[in-house]
Motif scaffolding. Structure first.
Motif, PDB file in Angstrom:
ATOM      1  N   ILE A 195       0.837  -1.206   0.000  1.00 59.89           N
ATOM      2  CA  ILE A 195       0.000   0.000   0.000  1.00 59.89           C
ATOM      3  C   ILE A 195       0.871   1.254   0.000  1.00 59.89           C
ATOM      4  O   ILE A 195       0.536   2.272  -0.621  1.00 59.89           O
ATOM      5  N   PHE A 196       2.030   1.190   0.657  1.00 65.42           N
ATOM      6  CA  PHE A 196       2.984   2.308   0.610  1.00 65.42           C
ATOM      7  C   PHE A 196       3.409   2.581  -0.826  1.00 65.42           C
ATOM      8  O   PHE A 196       3.383   3.730  -1.298  1.00 65.42           O
ATOM      9  N   LEU A 317       8.641   3.045 -13.663  1.00 62.38           N
ATOM     10  CA  LEU A 317       8.372   4.295 -12.956  1.00 62.38           C
ATOM     11  C   LEU A 317       9.136   4.347 -11.640  1.00 62.38           C
ATOM     12  O   LEU A 317       9.688   5.400 -11.266  1.00 62.38           O
ATOM     13  N   SER A 318       9.181   3.230 -10.934  1.00 60.03           N
ATOM     14  CA  SER A 318       9.922   3.167  -9.664  1.00 60.03           C
ATOM     15  C   SER A 318      11.412   3.409  -9.889  1.00 60.03           C
ATOM     16  O   SER A 318      12.065   4.145  -9.152  1.00 60.03           O
ATOM     17  N   ARG A 319      11.944   2.790 -10.925  1.00 60.03           N
ATOM     18  CA  ARG A 319      13.378   2.911 -11.208  1.00 60.03           C
ATOM     19  C   ARG A 319      13.759   4.335 -11.597  1.00 60.03           C
ATOM     20  O   ARG A 319      14.803   4.851 -11.187  1.00 60.03           O
ATOM     21  N   LEU A 320      12.885   4.983 -12.373  1.00 57.87           N
ATOM     22  CA  LEU A 320      13.218   6.294 -12.919  1.00 57.87           C
ATOM     23  C   LEU A 320      12.974   7.448 -11.955  1.00 57.87           C
ATOM     24  O   LEU A 320      13.649   8.471 -12.031  1.00 57.87           O
ATOM     25  N   PHE A 322      12.536   7.340  -8.296  1.00 55.08           N
ATOM     26  CA  PHE A 322      12.848   7.289  -6.874  1.00 55.08           C
ATOM     27  C   PHE A 322      14.339   7.189  -6.612  1.00 55.08           C
ATOM     28  O   PHE A 322      15.100   6.630  -7.404  1.00 55.08           O
ATOM     29  N   ASN A 323      14.716   7.706  -5.449  1.00 57.32           N
ATOM     30  CA  ASN A 323      16.058   7.486  -4.904  1.00 57.32           C
ATOM     31  C   ASN A 323      16.312   5.985  -4.807  1.00 57.32           C
ATOM     32  O   ASN A 323      15.389   5.223  -4.513  1.00 57.32           O
ATOM     33  N   PRO A 324      17.545   5.508  -5.063  1.00 52.92           N
ATOM     34  CA  PRO A 324      17.806   4.058  -5.057  1.00 52.92           C
ATOM     35  C   PRO A 324      17.373   3.344  -3.773  1.00 52.92           C
ATOM     36  O   PRO A 324      16.941   2.200  -3.828  1.00 52.92           O
ATOM     37  N   TRP A 325      17.483   4.037  -2.615  1.00 49.31           N
ATOM     38  CA  TRP A 325      17.055   3.387  -1.376  1.00 49.31           C
ATOM     39  C   TRP A 325      15.538   3.189  -1.363  1.00 49.31           C
ATOM     40  O   TRP A 325      15.032   2.148  -0.957  1.00 49.31           O
ATOM     41  N   VAL A 326      14.812   4.214  -1.815  1.00 50.01           N
ATOM     42  CA  VAL A 326      13.349   4.103  -1.887  1.00 50.01           C
ATOM     43  C   VAL A 326      12.957   3.100  -2.971  1.00 50.01           C
ATOM     44  O   VAL A 326      12.014   2.317  -2.810  1.00 50.01           O
ATOM     45  N   ALA A 327      13.702   3.103  -4.088  1.00 48.10           N
ATOM     46  CA  ALA A 327      13.428   2.145  -5.162  1.00 48.10           C
ATOM     47  C   ALA A 327      13.558   0.712  -4.648  1.00 48.10           C
ATOM     48  O   ALA A 327      12.824  -0.182  -5.088  1.00 48.10           O
ATOM     49  N   GLY A 328      14.475   0.486  -3.715  1.00 45.33           N
ATOM     50  CA  GLY A 328      14.613  -0.842  -3.128  1.00 45.33           C
ATOM     51  C   GLY A 328      13.373  -1.260  -2.368  1.00 45.33           C
ATOM     52  O   GLY A 328      12.955  -2.420  -2.402  1.00 45.33           O
ATOM     53  N   ILE A 330      10.308  -0.100  -3.035  1.00 46.92           N
ATOM     54  CA  ILE A 330       9.278  -0.331  -4.054  1.00 46.92           C
ATOM     55  C   ILE A 330       9.465  -1.697  -4.700  1.00 46.92           C
ATOM     56  O   ILE A 330       8.504  -2.449  -4.916  1.00 46.92           O
ATOM     57  N   LEU A 331      10.719  -2.037  -5.000  1.00 49.08           N
ATOM     58  CA  LEU A 331      11.020  -3.355  -5.563  1.00 49.08           C
ATOM     59  C   LEU A 331      10.608  -4.459  -4.594  1.00 49.08           C
ATOM     60  O   LEU A 331      10.039  -5.483  -4.998  1.00 49.08           O
TER      61      LEU A 331
END
Length: 497
Positions: A195-196, A317-320, A322-328, A330-331
């Motif tokens: 949900i985040f 969209l997540s990769r492009l 977000f900051n890599p830490w936040v992208a992690g 999301i992944l």
């Protein structure tokens, strides 16, 4: 696609936490009831989020955003059907099933409940329902393993044959160790991550594209038909999408959450939490796919991966953005959607093999410790079979996944609902309904819907319901069954006050 080291570290920490939860749950698992149903002591929050996460698989963050990205809001009818079906499932089935399973031999599995509810001493009802679960869920598990493998393959550049094992390993580990408690606790964490991700991503996409008005203008310019909820739709098509909601009544991994709830009172709280979570997730995933059109219209040089495979829109969209830490994180949410459903499917298969075959036909006097270890062994066995099926991602067996939801919904849905609402239902009615529902779905699908384009769960559900009514009326009521039903129904009404 390659992510930077912070993303990889975040992802690995997430997997380590899931396995750690499995170890903690291992220490709380003392008997088969603990391993299969968590000792029937799940609170409202865990019941709600676990039911939601076990339902929403990888399609929530891959398949549905991709469909909205390609076709627009007309694909959103499926979300309406799912929300309606899930709400009715909580309202009609959840509390009743919690009480009725306890009154019918303290049943731990759906086949166990059917056998006790209808006094099936022959074992036929138990065996048929367990076989339906094993066949469809083993295929479902293979599909989940393929989804996880594709995520590892595209994200970390792994060869597919290694990605299959990497994607499945963590889920197998915590499910094998901690059973239902581990699955439910990890589902709660995974539901929070999902949900985040689904609330944050569409908001960031809109902001990155210049705001709501700019985004809507870009979509209208590039895909004006995306705003039309009836674009390309027919009456039968809309009814078919809405009918996905019927499937909820027969999904064993979701029904198991109702059976495991601490009380009927906790289910009321769980329903409110679960429906809020589900609605927000579905709105978020539709918004991500919809506003993804605006982002890639404004940035066409970044859209090659999505053009090749629209199901990657959320990941891209997540990769492009977000900051890599936040992208992690999301992944991790994408992998959580896969893991939460896969773990539930593994556990339901293990439960069917342990409770409905091993305990009933191999060793009736097996100790609780022995049954728990048999259950763990069955998790591993089913997982290995699913990995073997997933070894070839293009295997034709995976095509069956498209109507496994309909198969469960038609084979089990009417049987579950009528067994909880109609005291005159009998063993022959249950057998007839289960067989007719499954056979109708399979025949309808194999014949291409007989040219009608109607989703196979609709004729399957209707055929099963009619078969239950006819079979039950022909057999006639059993006073013992009626008395036990009335006692359970009275207990449910008292608990619901």
């Amino acid at each position: 696609m390659s992510f930077s080291n912070p993303t990889l570290i975040t992802f690995m920490v997430y997997i380590a936490v899931m396995v750690l939860i499995g170890l903690v749950a291992y220490r709380s698992t003392r008997n088969l009831s603990d391993y299969i149903l968590g000792g029937r002591r799940l609170g409202g929050v865990v019941t709600a989020l676990s039911a939601g996460a076990s339902d929403m698989s990888g399609w929530l963050l891959m398949g549905l955003p991709g469909a909205i990205y390609m076709s627009g809001l007309s694909e959103g009818w499926i979300a309406v059907g799912l929300i309606a079906g899930a709400y009715l499932n909580w309202l009609i089935v959840a509390g009743r099933l919690r009480v009725h399973t306890e009154h019918n031999g303290d049943a731990l599995t759906l086949p166990d409940y059917f056998a006790s509810r209808f006094n099936d001493h022959s074992g036929l009802l138990r065996v048929i329902s367990a076989l339906v679960i094993l066949v469809f869920f083993t295929i479902y598990c293979a599909s989940g393993i393929v989804a996880g493998a594709r995520l590892f393959e595209t994200t970390f550049g792994m060869p597919y044959e290694y990605a299959v094992w990497a994607g499945a390993a963590a889920t197998i580990a915590y499910t094998l160790l901690g059973g239902f408690l581990a699955v439910s606790w990890t589902d709660t964490v995974q539901a929070t991550l999902m949900i985040f991700a689904l609330i944050l991503t569409p908001v960031v996409v809109v902001l990155a594209t210049g705001g709501t008005e700019t985004s809507l203008a870009l979509i209208k310019e590039a895909q004006p038909g995306h705003f039309d909820v009836l674009q390309g739709a027919t009456f039968i098509g809309i009814i078919s999408l809405l009918a996905w909601g019927l499937g909820y009544f027969g999904q064993p991994h979701i029904l198991a959450r109702f059976m495991a709830a601490a009380s009927v009172k906790s289910i009321t709280q769980a329903r409110r939490i679960s429906m809020t979570w589900m609605s927000l997730c579905l709105i978020g995933t539709c918004a991500a796919g919809f506003f993804g059109v605006a982002y890639f219209t404004a940035n066409p040089h970044l859209g090659d991966a999505v053009a090749a495979n629209p199901e990657r829109v959320f990941m891209e969209l997540s990769r492009l953005l977000f900051n890599p830490w936040v992208a992690g994180v999301i992944l991790s949410a994408i992998f959580a959607a896969v893991m939460s459903t896969l773990s539930c499917q593994l556990l339901v298969c293990s439960s069917a093999l342990t409770e409905d075959f091993y305990r009933q036909f191999v060793r009736k006097d097996a100790s609780q410790r022995e049954l728990v270890w048999v259950g763990r062994s069955m998790v591993l066995l089913v997982a290995l079979i699913a990995i073997a099926l997933a070894a070839n991602p293009n295997s034709q067996v995976l095509e069956l996944v498209g109507y496994a939801w309909a198969g469960f919904g038609a084979a089990f849905g009417p049987v579950v609902v009528l067994s909880l609402l109609w005291k005159g239902m009998t063993r022959y009615g249950a057998l007839a309904g289960m067989v007719c529902g499954a056979v109708t779905v399979l025949a309808w699908k194999e014949q291409g819907g007989f040219g009608l384009g109607l989703y196979e769960i609709i004729p399957g559900f209707i055929a099963a319901t009619l078969a239950i009514v006819v079979g039950s009326l022909l057999e006639g009521r059993s006073p013992a069954l009626v008395a036990r039903f009335e006692a359970a129904d009275k207990a449910w009404r008292q608990a619901s006050r």
